[in-house]
Design a protein around this motif. Structure first.
Motif, PDB file in Angstrom:
ATOM      1  N   ALA A 196      33.506  61.086 -38.787  1.00  0.00           N
ATOM      2  CA  ALA A 196      32.708  62.283 -38.492  1.00  0.00           C
ATOM      3  C   ALA A 196      31.639  62.497 -39.564  1.00  0.00           C
ATOM      4  O   ALA A 196      30.496  62.870 -39.256  1.00  0.00           O
ATOM      5  CB  ALA A 196      33.615  63.501 -38.392  1.00  0.00           C
ATOM      6  N   GLU A 197      31.998  62.249 -40.818  1.00  0.00           N
ATOM      7  CA  GLU A 197      31.052  62.438 -41.926  1.00  0.00           C
ATOM      8  C   GLU A 197      29.900  61.438 -41.835  1.00  0.00           C
ATOM      9  O   GLU A 197      28.738  61.770 -42.125  1.00  0.00           O
ATOM     10  CB  GLU A 197      31.787  62.263 -43.250  1.00  0.00           C
ATOM     11  CG  GLU A 197      30.920  62.366 -44.484  1.00  0.00           C
ATOM     12  CD  GLU A 197      31.685  62.064 -45.759  1.00  0.00           C
ATOM     13  OE1 GLU A 197      31.030  61.699 -46.770  1.00  0.00           O
ATOM     14  OE2 GLU A 197      32.921  62.167 -45.759  1.00  0.00           O
ATOM     15  N   TRP A 198      30.208  60.198 -41.438  1.00  0.00           N
ATOM     16  CA  TRP A 198      29.200  59.143 -41.384  1.00  0.00           C
ATOM     17  C   TRP A 198      28.392  59.138 -40.092  1.00  0.00           C
ATOM     18  O   TRP A 198      27.381  58.456 -40.002  1.00  0.00           O
ATOM     19  CB  TRP A 198      29.864  57.777 -41.527  1.00  0.00           C
ATOM     20  CG  TRP A 198      30.538  57.547 -42.832  1.00  0.00           C
ATOM     21  CD1 TRP A 198      30.384  58.253 -43.995  1.00  0.00           C
ATOM     22  CD2 TRP A 198      31.494  56.522 -43.122  1.00  0.00           C
ATOM     23  NE1 TRP A 198      31.184  57.736 -44.984  1.00  0.00           N
ATOM     24  CE2 TRP A 198      31.877  56.677 -44.480  1.00  0.00           C
ATOM     25  CE3 TRP A 198      32.065  55.494 -42.379  1.00  0.00           C
ATOM     26  CZ2 TRP A 198      32.791  55.833 -45.089  1.00  0.00           C
ATOM     27  CZ3 TRP A 198      32.985  54.643 -42.980  1.00  0.00           C
ATOM     28  CH2 TRP A 198      33.351  54.825 -44.322  1.00  0.00           C
ATOM     29  N   MET A 199      28.809  59.868 -39.089  1.00  0.00           N
ATOM     30  CA  MET A 199      28.191  59.799 -37.770  1.00  0.00           C
ATOM     31  C   MET A 199      26.825  60.493 -37.785  1.00  0.00           C
ATOM     32  O   MET A 199      26.598  61.517 -37.154  1.00  0.00           O
ATOM     33  CB  MET A 199      29.123  60.441 -36.736  1.00  0.00           C
ATOM     34  CG  MET A 199      28.762  60.157 -35.282  1.00  0.00           C
ATOM     35  SD  MET A 199      28.942  58.436 -34.770  1.00  0.00           S
ATOM     36  CE  MET A 199      30.717  58.163 -34.871  1.00  0.00           C
ATOM     37  N   ASP A 200      25.916  59.888 -38.553  1.00  0.00           N
ATOM     38  CA  ASP A 200      24.584  60.465 -38.752  1.00  0.00           C
ATOM     39  C   ASP A 200      23.543  59.488 -38.208  1.00  0.00           C
ATOM     40  O   ASP A 200      23.398  58.377 -38.733  1.00  0.00           O
ATOM     41  CB  ASP A 200      24.337  60.722 -40.240  1.00  0.00           C
ATOM     42  CG  ASP A 200      23.112  61.582 -40.492  1.00  0.00           C
ATOM     43  OD1 ASP A 200      22.153  61.493 -39.700  1.00  0.00           O
ATOM     44  OD2 ASP A 200      23.119  62.337 -41.475  1.00  0.00           O
ATOM     45  N   PRO A 201      22.766  59.874 -37.186  1.00  0.00           N
ATOM     46  CA  PRO A 201      21.795  58.958 -36.584  1.00  0.00           C
ATOM     47  C   PRO A 201      20.427  58.952 -37.252  1.00  0.00           C
ATOM     48  O   PRO A 201      19.487  58.364 -36.708  1.00  0.00           O
ATOM     49  CB  PRO A 201      21.690  59.497 -35.149  1.00  0.00           C
ATOM     50  CG  PRO A 201      21.882  60.968 -35.299  1.00  0.00           C
ATOM     51  CD  PRO A 201      22.878  61.139 -36.419  1.00  0.00           C
ATOM     52  N   ASP A 202      20.296  59.576 -38.418  1.00  0.00           N
ATOM     53  CA  ASP A 202      18.992  59.700 -39.065  1.00  0.00           C
ATOM     54  C   ASP A 202      18.733  58.516 -40.003  1.00  0.00           C
ATOM     55  O   ASP A 202      19.377  58.394 -41.051  1.00  0.00           O
ATOM     56  CB  ASP A 202      18.936  61.004 -39.858  1.00  0.00           C
ATOM     57  CG  ASP A 202      17.560  61.260 -40.459  1.00  0.00           C
ATOM     58  OD1 ASP A 202      16.669  60.390 -40.350  1.00  0.00           O
ATOM     59  OD2 ASP A 202      17.371  62.348 -41.035  1.00  0.00           O
ATOM     60  N   PRO A 203      17.783  57.629 -39.679  1.00  0.00           N
ATOM     61  CA  PRO A 203      17.507  56.481 -40.551  1.00  0.00           C
ATOM     62  C   PRO A 203      17.089  56.870 -41.957  1.00  0.00           C
ATOM     63  O   PRO A 203      17.330  56.110 -42.904  1.00  0.00           O
ATOM     64  CB  PRO A 203      16.360  55.761 -39.825  1.00  0.00           C
ATOM     65  CG  PRO A 203      16.436  56.219 -38.410  1.00  0.00           C
ATOM     66  CD  PRO A 203      16.951  57.623 -38.469  1.00  0.00           C
ATOM     67  N   LEU A 204      16.466  58.025 -42.127  1.00  0.00           N
ATOM     68  CA  LEU A 204      16.046  58.436 -43.461  1.00  0.00           C
ATOM     69  C   LEU A 204      17.248  58.654 -44.377  1.00  0.00           C
ATOM     70  O   LEU A 204      17.163  58.425 -45.591  1.00  0.00           O
ATOM     71  CB  LEU A 204      15.199  59.704 -43.389  1.00  0.00           C
ATOM     72  CG  LEU A 204      13.848  59.554 -42.682  1.00  0.00           C
ATOM     73  CD1 LEU A 204      13.128  60.896 -42.626  1.00  0.00           C
ATOM     74  CD2 LEU A 204      12.978  58.509 -43.373  1.00  0.00           C
ATOM     75  N   VAL A 205      18.374  59.075 -43.799  1.00  0.00           N
ATOM     76  CA  VAL A 205      19.603  59.248 -44.581  1.00  0.00           C
ATOM     77  C   VAL A 205      20.115  57.889 -45.049  1.00  0.00           C
ATOM     78  O   VAL A 205      20.460  57.702 -46.230  1.00  0.00           O
ATOM     79  CB  VAL A 205      20.676  59.971 -43.750  1.00  0.00           C
ATOM     80  CG1 VAL A 205      22.028  59.953 -44.459  1.00  0.00           C
ATOM     81  CG2 VAL A 205      20.247  61.407 -43.470  1.00  0.00           C
ATOM     82  N   TRP A 206      20.161  56.922 -44.156  1.00  0.00           N
ATOM     83  CA  TRP A 206      20.676  55.593 -44.517  1.00  0.00           C
ATOM     84  C   TRP A 206      19.782  54.941 -45.568  1.00  0.00           C
ATOM     85  O   TRP A 206      20.271  54.297 -46.494  1.00  0.00           O
ATOM     86  CB  TRP A 206      20.748  54.669 -43.312  1.00  0.00           C
ATOM     87  CG  TRP A 206      21.120  55.294 -42.016  1.00  0.00           C
ATOM     88  CD1 TRP A 206      21.949  56.369 -41.797  1.00  0.00           C
ATOM     89  CD2 TRP A 206      20.663  54.887 -40.724  1.00  0.00           C
ATOM     90  NE1 TRP A 206      22.033  56.640 -40.472  1.00  0.00           N
ATOM     91  CE2 TRP A 206      21.258  55.749 -39.774  1.00  0.00           C
ATOM     92  CE3 TRP A 206      19.819  53.880 -40.270  1.00  0.00           C
ATOM     93  CZ2 TRP A 206      21.028  55.632 -38.407  1.00  0.00           C
ATOM     94  CZ3 TRP A 206      19.584  53.740 -38.911  1.00  0.00           C
ATOM     95  CH2 TRP A 206      20.182  54.613 -37.986  1.00  0.00           C
ATOM     96  N   ILE A 207      18.456  55.085 -45.381  1.00  0.00           N
ATOM     97  CA  ILE A 207      17.509  54.500 -46.330  1.00  0.00           C
ATOM     98  C   ILE A 207      17.694  55.112 -47.712  1.00  0.00           C
ATOM     99  O   ILE A 207      17.723  54.399 -48.725  1.00  0.00           O
ATOM    100  CB  ILE A 207      16.070  54.708 -45.823  1.00  0.00           C
ATOM    101  CG1 ILE A 207      15.819  53.835 -44.586  1.00  0.00           C
ATOM    102  CG2 ILE A 207      15.057  54.379 -46.920  1.00  0.00           C
ATOM    103  CD1 ILE A 207      14.515  54.137 -43.871  1.00  0.00           C
ATOM    104  N   ALA A 208      17.832  56.431 -47.776  1.00  0.00           N
ATOM    105  CA  ALA A 208      18.011  57.110 -49.061  1.00  0.00           C
ATOM    106  C   ALA A 208      19.298  56.656 -49.737  1.00  0.00           C
ATOM    107  O   ALA A 208      19.342  56.489 -50.969  1.00  0.00           O
ATOM    108  CB  ALA A 208      18.014  58.624 -48.863  1.00  0.00           C
ATOM    109  N   GLU A 209      20.352  56.447 -48.966  1.00  0.00           N
ATOM    110  CA  GLU A 209      21.621  55.976 -49.530  1.00  0.00           C
ATOM    111  C   GLU A 209      21.450  54.603 -50.173  1.00  0.00           C
ATOM    112  O   GLU A 209      21.931  54.356 -51.292  1.00  0.00           O
ATOM    113  CB  GLU A 209      22.687  55.911 -48.446  1.00  0.00           C
ATOM    114  CG  GLU A 209      23.168  57.249 -47.936  1.00  0.00           C
ATOM    115  CD  GLU A 209      24.076  57.117 -46.721  1.00  0.00           C
ATOM    116  OE1 GLU A 209      24.750  58.096 -46.397  1.00  0.00           O
ATOM    117  OE2 GLU A 209      24.098  56.022 -46.091  1.00  0.00           O
ATOM    118  N   SER A 210      20.798  53.684 -49.449  1.00  0.00           N
ATOM    119  CA  SER A 210      20.603  52.337 -49.992  1.00  0.00           C
ATOM    120  C   SER A 210      19.728  52.367 -51.231  1.00  0.00           C
ATOM    121  O   SER A 210      20.005  51.677 -52.221  1.00  0.00           O
ATOM    122  CB  SER A 210      19.985  51.424 -48.922  1.00  0.00           C
ATOM    123  OG  SER A 210      20.940  51.042 -47.958  1.00  0.00           O
ATOM    124  N   ALA A 211      18.664  53.168 -51.198  1.00  0.00           N
ATOM    125  CA  ALA A 211      17.784  53.263 -52.363  1.00  0.00           C
ATOM    126  C   ALA A 211      18.523  53.829 -53.572  1.00  0.00           C
ATOM    127  O   ALA A 211      18.269  53.422 -54.712  1.00  0.00           O
ATOM    128  CB  ALA A 211      16.573  54.139 -52.032  1.00  0.00           C
TER     129      ALA A 211
END
Length: 260
Positions: A196-211
């Motif tokens: 539930a915590e990870w179920m985020d469809p926003d690419p900007l969130v994933w990009i920020a995490e990797s950066a």
């Protein structure tokens, strides 16, 4: 040894594209994703891909990069984004050919277009699955200084490679698991709360995490052995797990919009 590293480094730099998690990693993200699809998304995927699984679809974009058609010859930039140190991602800085973020927008519009040819929708869905996996590999969110670690030569247990390829393939393959074994191992640890915590469809969130984690992965020593794997295995597993859940999150949102 230093002279040999320099020679091999030049060869690697000229030959090494940014290729994503590698076959096992991409299959894992696709296979995990299938376990978190809604009924609507699962039906839509089946209508587009038929019997082809998301695990199979996930690695197709890398396979097709050897195709001589113009689209594939110019597709390398669609596998990554650039986020300089201390900044946030800005799509205005994407290259003319596009990047992973702009490609995701483009292929999302294509895959839900009921009037588009099935072949185009299949391409779009395969690219979406692959790109989301790529964005969870930290070095696919590059700083713009070393081609996402492709210019950084390292030695992985006596094999000369690049830091990018170490994360694409070597870290994953060192587990010596099939993609189905790794999928089962990782998914068993994804609790309902984590999903539930990870179920985020926003690419900007994933990009920020990797950066946010990327710069901590550069080693002090070019020779990567047990200690490097020990230090970073949990992050590698986390990003594979999150990548799978996010593929599902993105497709669930995409195909929910289609049926409304």
């Amino acid at each position: 040894m230093k002279r040999m590293l320099a020679i091999l480094s030049a060869l690697l730099i000229s030959a090494a594209p940014a290729s994503g998690w590698g076959k096992i990693g991409h299959r894992v993200t696709g296979a995990i994703a299938e376990r978190y699809l809604t009924d609507e998304a699962r039906a839509a995927v089946r209508d587009i891909l038929g019997v082809e699984t998301l695990a199979e679809a996930a690695e197709w974009a890398d396979f097709m990069r050897s195709n001589d058609e113009e689209f594939w010859r110019n597709s390398s930039s669609l596998h990554y984004v650039t986020v300089p140190v201390g900044t946030a991602y800005d799509p205005a800085n994407a290259p003319q050919s596009g990047d992973a973020f702009t490609a995701l927008e483009r292929f999302s519009a294509m895959v839900v277009d009921a009037d588009a040819p099935l072949e185009d929708r299949q391409l779009a869905l395969r690219m979406i699955v692959h790109i989301i996996g790529d964005l969870h590999q930290p070095f696919h969110v590059g700083s713009g200084e070393d081609r996402g670690g492709n210019d950084v030569t390292v030695v992985w247990f006596d094999t000369v490679t690049t830091l990018h390829l170490a994360w694409d393939e070597d870290m994953v393959e060192y587990e010596q698991l099939s993609y189905t074994e790794m999928t089962d191992w990782l998914d068993a640890r994804i609790t309902p709360e984590l999903a539930a915590e990870w179920m985020d469809p926003d690419p900007l969130v994933w990009i920020a995490e990797s950066a946010a984690v990327r710069d901590s992965l550069y080693p002090d020593d070019a020779e990567l052995r047990y200690d490097y794997f020990y230090e970073h295995r949990d992050l590698m597993r986390l990003r594979l797990s999150q990548g799978g859940v996010r593929i599902a999150a993105y497709l669930n949102a995409l195909f929910a919009e289609e049926v409304e």
